[in-house]
Design a protein around this motif. Structure first.
Motif, PDB file in Angstrom:
ATOM      1  N   VAL A   1      49.419  42.454  38.297  1.00  0.00           N
ATOM      2  CA  VAL A   1      49.104  43.680  37.559  1.00  0.00           C
ATOM      3  C   VAL A   1      47.587  43.819  37.478  1.00  0.00           C
ATOM      4  CG1 VAL A   1      49.295  44.879  35.329  1.00  0.00           C
ATOM      5  CG2 VAL A   1      51.246  43.586  36.211  1.00  0.00           C
ATOM      6  N   ASP A   2      47.096  45.040  37.675  1.00  0.00           N
ATOM      7  CA  ASP A   2      45.661  45.287  37.529  1.00  0.00           C
ATOM      8  C   ASP A   2      45.175  44.921  36.134  1.00  0.00           C
ATOM      9  OD1 ASP A   2      45.282  46.144  40.095  1.00  0.00           O
ATOM     10  OD2 ASP A   2      45.257  48.286  39.616  1.00  0.00           O
ATOM     11  N   GLU A   3      43.877  44.651  36.028  1.00  0.00           N
ATOM     12  CA  GLU A   3      43.313  44.256  34.736  1.00  0.00           C
ATOM     13  C   GLU A   3      43.552  45.304  33.656  1.00  0.00           C
ATOM     14  OE1 GLU A   3      39.261  43.125  34.924  1.00  0.00           O
ATOM     15  OE2 GLU A   3      39.607  41.442  36.299  1.00  0.00           O
ATOM     16  N   ASP A   4      43.517  46.580  34.045  1.00  0.00           N
ATOM     17  CA  ASP A   4      43.737  47.640  33.051  1.00  0.00           C
ATOM     18  C   ASP A   4      45.206  47.966  32.849  1.00  0.00           C
ATOM     19  OD1 ASP A   4      44.392  49.003  35.363  1.00  0.00           O
ATOM     20  OD2 ASP A   4      42.851  50.549  35.158  1.00  0.00           O
ATOM     21  N   GLY A   5      46.103  47.246  33.558  1.00  0.00           N
ATOM     22  CA  GLY A   5      47.538  47.468  33.415  1.00  0.00           C
ATOM     23  C   GLY A   5      48.038  48.746  34.033  1.00  0.00           C
TER      24      GLY A   5
END
Length: 326
Positions: free
Chosen positions: A278-282
């Motif tokens: 998952v990307d850091e920003d979700g």
């Protein structure tokens, strides 16, 4: 249970012969091939020399309980009526009867994907196994779709080895053209998009790349969730969905070299491995799934579905765990 394999000279047919022969409840009666009729099976499948089998022509198909059809597109539909007169159950591995298509006689084929349709398979006499890359993508995406984690289109980036093109050589499978290639084909409008949409309930945009490997398929699915999520939440969804399914392994490693599913460790097995990031920003979920295209993506999926349809242990004849290093 007496079994014949029609189209036994192909790569998928060879895997069916191997799996059926080793199955504790199945009795391999015939290997059927029009092109190789009368020749020893070992000439085509040298790993099966110990079986001592000879290919039979289709017109000599014997009465059996189950016939597996491992035929090219269009050939299953052509032969199905004749096979149905001699086999109580048909398991088809071609595209001909997928997505609930009916045969010429009106028989409806149930989908051979026990992870999603275990309740619909018991007693089935007509079974159609989804395509190999479609199977990987469906099993990667269906739990997220069910949990409401998919907003908008999904991008499916798929990679496949050369055995997915079948045993018959052609210009694109010639070693000089394929050996070191990462060739993108069907960058838009791949036929598996419809299968993925039908079973995973998402709108998929799929691109496929031919990679310099013999076996294996891997899909990398890019999903936009309706709101930001964390990796642990996605893992919970996958683990909850597949905790009782014997052939789906959720890969959740946070360290080491092999953190996400890799088909090299699945050769000869009926497992599909699923993992995620998952990307850091979700704001983006990446789900990765891998399988052996000839086993879980074809022959093994067919045997697994027959096991469920006939009330046998789902993993009967399919226990091989794979090799490392591969």
């Amino acid at each position: 249970m007496k079994v014949s394999v029609v189209g036994a000279a192909g790569y998928t047919g060879g895997e069916l012969l191997r799996l059926v022969h080793a199955h504790p409840e199945l009795d391999l009666v015939q290997a059927v091939s029009r092109r190789h009729a009368g020749r020893p099976v070992a000439e085509v499948h040298p790993n099966l020399h110990h079986l001592g089998l000879t290919f039979h022509p289709p017109q000599e198909l014997a009465p059996v309980d189950t016939a597996f059809l491992a035929l090219p597109s269009g050939a299953s539909a052509e032969l199905e009526a004749g096979v149905a007169e001699l086999a109580g159950t048909i398991v088809d591995l071609s595209p001909d009867f997928r997505a609930g298509a009916s045969s010429a006689s009106g028989d409806v084929y149930r989908t051979g994907l026990p992870e999603l349709y275990a309740d619909e398979l018991p007693g089935a006499e007509r079974i159609s196994v989804p395509g190999c890359m479609a199977t990987a993508a469906i099993l990667a995406l269906a739990p997220l779709s069910k949990a409401g984690l998919v907003a908008g289109d999904v991008v499916v980036d798929a990679r496949t080895g050369s055995s997915g093109s079948g045993a018959e050589p052609g210009p694109s499978s010639h070693h000089a053209e394929r050996g070191n290639a990462f060739r993108v084909y069907k960058p838009a409008g791949h036929r598996h998009e419809k299968e993925i949409a039908a079973h995973a309930k998402v709108r998929a945009r799929m691109t496929v790349t031919a990679v310099p490997s013999v076996r294996g398929a891997q899909v990398v699915c890019h999903v936009t969730p309706p709101e930001p999520v964390e990796r642990r939440d996605v893992l919970r969804v996958l683990q909850r969905e597949y905790r009782d399914r014997p052939f789906v392994r959720v890969v959740a490693r946070s360290r080491g070299v092999h953190r996400l599913p890799d088909p090299q460790f699945l050769s000869g097995t009926n497992f599909v491995d699923v993992g995620c990031a998952v990307d850091e920003d979700g704001g983006r979920i990446v789900v990765v799934a891998a399988l052996d295209n000839l086993v879980k993506g074809a022959a093994g999926g067919g045997v697994q579905s027959l096991n469920v349809a006939r009330g046998l242990p789902e993993d009967a004849g399919l226990e091989f765990p794979g090799l490392h290093p591969a």
